[in-house]
Design a protein around this motif. Structure first.
Motif, short mmCIF file in Angstrom:
data_model
loop_
_atom_site.label_atom_id
_atom_site.label_comp_id
_atom_site.label_asym_id
_atom_site.label_seq_id
_atom_site.Cartn_x
_atom_site.Cartn_y
_atom_site.Cartn_z
N UNK A 181 0.80 -1.20 0.07
CA UNK A 181 -0.05 0.12 0.13
C UNK A 181 1.03 1.25 -0.13
N UNK A 182 1.75 1.27 0.94
CA UNK A 182 2.76 2.46 0.89
C UNK A 182 3.57 2.66 -0.64
N UNK A 183 3.93 1.40 -1.05
CA UNK A 183 4.71 1.74 -2.46
C UNK A 183 3.75 2.33 -3.39
N UNK A 184 2.48 1.49 -3.58
CA UNK A 184 1.24 2.13 -4.25
C UNK A 184 1.05 3.64 -4.03
N UNK A 185 0.94 4.01 -2.78
CA UNK A 185 0.53 5.51 -2.56
C UNK A 185 1.49 6.27 -3.08
N UNK A 186 3.07 5.91 -2.97
CA UNK A 186 3.99 6.60 -3.29
C UNK A 186 4.05 6.94 -4.72
N UNK A 187 3.66 6.08 -5.45
CA UNK A 187 3.48 6.00 -6.98
C UNK A 187 2.47 7.14 -7.37
N UNK A 188 1.53 6.98 -6.79
CA UNK A 188 0.45 8.04 -7.15
C UNK A 188 0.91 9.60 -6.36
N UNK A 189 1.58 9.60 -5.39
CA UNK A 189 1.98 10.91 -4.86
C UNK A 189 3.14 11.48 -5.81
N UNK A 190 3.99 10.59 -6.43
CA UNK A 190 5.00 11.37 -7.42
C UNK A 190 4.22 11.51 -8.76
N UNK A 191 3.14 11.16 -8.97
CA UNK A 191 2.29 11.21 -10.20
C UNK A 191 1.77 12.69 -9.89
N UNK A 192 1.39 12.83 -8.61
CA UNK A 192 0.64 14.13 -8.26
C UNK A 192 1.48 15.34 -8.46
N UNK A 193 2.67 15.17 -8.36
CA UNK A 193 3.71 16.48 -8.41
C UNK A 193 3.89 16.72 -9.70
N UNK A 194 3.16 16.27 -10.52
CA UNK A 194 2.69 16.97 -12.07
C UNK A 194 1.99 18.45 -11.88
N UNK A 195 1.13 18.22 -11.21
CA UNK A 195 0.07 19.28 -11.10
C UNK A 195 0.36 20.22 -9.67
N UNK A 196 1.18 19.88 -8.76
CA UNK A 196 1.44 20.80 -7.62
C UNK A 196 2.88 20.36 -6.97
N UNK A 197 3.34 21.45 -6.41
CA UNK A 197 4.73 21.14 -5.96
C UNK A 197 4.51 20.56 -4.46
N UNK A 198 3.32 20.42 -4.09
CA UNK A 198 3.61 19.87 -2.47
C UNK A 198 2.41 18.83 -2.25
N UNK A 199 2.98 17.34 -2.09
CA UNK A 199 2.07 16.44 -2.05
C UNK A 199 2.77 15.73 -0.66
#
Length: 519
Positions: free
Chosen positions: A99-117
């Motif tokens: 779960x942590x690895x999966x969320x880290x992947x989506x968090x890295x993806x979200x950095x496309x839209x914002x500088x703070x995740x």
């Protein structure tokens, strides 16, 4: 390092979007090929037949399976409602690293839209944090057309991945996180600052991620909503409850900051996917690998980087993992090229043991090649072509079988042709007979090099008058590995008026035809 949101002026201008993933325990382990028609699955809070259902996905809920039921009762309902040929009920236990690895992947993806995740921290050390992400989108909203447009764009980008997500936004990150737990649908709840106090006061206590000991205590007092707890005397509440409760209560009403640690992007790419049922078919493994490879391409694109090689690990049940190295001629981000190279590597392995998981790792990230390149093949281009050929051969035959390439004039390179002087015996006829096949007399003059026409005719045609041959005939023939076979004899000729032409004849025989002109 944790970044404290204690700056009040910056906090007033910020806006937080909370993304909750209620089925992360299932989606982090579900193969992407099965997400569109996801099978019913339950999360167990214990092992064996005595385990209870802690959570269910949407497909299981539609069959009447609910949290709190026993595993036997869940299977009974699945058999009663599902068809005879339906997929079995998937019974999973929580896998926190996955779960942590999966969320880290989506968090890295979200950095496309914002500088703070960031990941919301747990309220207490003995309580697991709910899976989700917090994105500060106030600073980047103007780049995407506003808060609502950016929030919708984020959800639209998640939709093709068939991920269940609950989204809500507010000025304070703790409020946004709490509101997202009450969202029931695909549209985000973007709370207006003027309605924030009323919305928080109406929140059910069951949606606050509080420990059961807290909510059970308030339930005994007849309190069900946060506003009712807020109206209790603060001094008495602090004496009879956990100090962390008052801290979280202040955050829920935006009276205290919430220290959050920004997500640090990983320095390397690693993603693993699993299969419910082991498989060894190449096509199925390629379909399983497409998700991690697409993720690798996005990972590199966001960083403006490229990769020339990566490793694919194939996990098995009863043996050690199989390691496959995939390489390309030069660094790039071409997913289709990676798929083709991986297919060659899988086919070169031979018989594969049943695969239960697939992991893609990329460590050597480099800057992509700059420049437009040359219109004509230069030494650099030919070098890259040789490297691409070497790597394709190694992918097909193995690194031990192919060590280097050596140019030999008599061999035909892949997807190329060779020009070879037509020997007298090649056509089964003596030299003078070959020359006699051409209409007109045969002169002895030969140009210094092979003739190449400047203009090619749309369709070949037989010469209307006698043609004098100039130079030797050549045979052009592709190798057995070429997709389109070509075997013909070519030679230069001259019409009666002195106009130079190019002649062609099938290797099997036939008449010479004009296929090109010099001017």
């Amino acid at each position: 390092m944790p970044t404290n949101t204690s700056d009040r002026s910056a906090s007033q201008a910020s806006y937080w979007l909370a993304l909750r993933f209620p089925e992360a325990w299932f989606e982090c382990r579900c193969p992407e090929v099965e997400r569109r028609e996801r099978p019913p699955a339950v999360l167990l809070d214990g092992a064996g037949r005595a385990g209870r259902i802690a959570a269910v996905n949407r497909a299981a809920a539609e069959l009447g399976i609910e949290p709190g039921q026993s595993l036997a009762a869940a299977r009974s309902r699945h058999r009663a409602h599902a068809a005879t040929d339906a997929v079995p009920l998937r019974c999973l236990t929580i896998d926190h690293p996955a779960v942590e690895s999966w969320l880290a992947e989506w968090g890295e993806w979200a950095l496309t839209y914002t500088s703070r995740v960031t990941r919301p921290p747990p309220l207490r050390r003995d309580v697991d944090a709910a899976p989700g992400l917090l994105l500060e989108i106030g600073g980047s909203a103007a780049l995407f057309g506003g808060i609502e447009a950016l929030a919708q764009r984020l959800l639209d980008a998640l939709q093709p991945w068939q991920v269940v997500v609950r989204a809500a936004g507010a000025r304070h990150p703790r409020i946004a996180w709490a509101l997202a737990a009450t969202v029931d649908g695909e549209r985000p709840w973007l709370c207006d600052p003027r309605e924030q106090l009323a919305a928080v006061s109406r929140l059910p206590l069951a949606c606050l991620d509080w420990p059961d000991s807290w909510t059970d205590r308030f339930a005994e007092l007849g309190l069900r909503r946060l506003g009712e707890v807020r109206r209790l005397p603060r001094d008495g509440l602090g004496m009879r409850s956990d100090p962390a409760l008052l801290v979280d209560l202040d955050r829920l009403f935006a009276e205290r900051d919430w220290p959050l640690a920004d997500l640090v992007p990983p320095a390397r790419y690693a993603r693993e996917v699993s299969l419910w049922d082991p498989a060894a078919q190449v096509d199925r493994l390629l379909l399983l690998a497409r998700g991690p490879l697409v993720g690798l391409g996005d990972f590199l694109r966001r960083r403006q980087l490229a990769v020339a090689d990566f490793v694919v690990w194939l996990g098995h049940e009863a043996r050690s993992a199989t390691r496959l190295e995939v390489a390309t001629a030069e660094p790039g981000r071409d997913v289709e090229l990676w798929q083709g190279q991986l297919r060659l590597r899988l086919e070169s392995v031979g018989t594969l043991a049943p695969v239960t998981s697939l992991r893609v790792e990329a460590e050597r990230l480099v800057a992509p090649r700059s420049g437009q390149g040359s219109l004509f093949a230069d030494a650099d281009t030919r070098g890259r072509d040789r490297q691409a050929l070497l790597q394709r051969l190694q992918a097909r035959l193995g690194r031990q079988a192919v060590g280097r390439l050596q140019e030999i004039p008599t061999l035909v390179p892949t997807d190329r042709v060779r020009l070879q002087p037509l020997a007298p015996s090649a056509s089964g006829l003596p030299r003078h007979r070959v020359e006699a096949d051409l209409p007109g007399g045969m002169g002895d003059e030969s140009p210094p090099g092979p003739f190449r026409p400047l203009w090619w005719l749309e369709a070949p045609h037989r010469p209307d008058a006698a043609v004098q041959r100039r130079g030797e005939a050549e045979r052009v023939e592709t190798g057995w590995w070429a997709a389109a076979g070509e075997a013909a004899d070519y030679c230069a000729g001259e019409l009666a008026g002195g106009r130079a032409v190019c002649l062609r004849r099938e290797r099997a025989g036939g008449d010479w035809q004009v296929i090109g002109l010099e001017d």
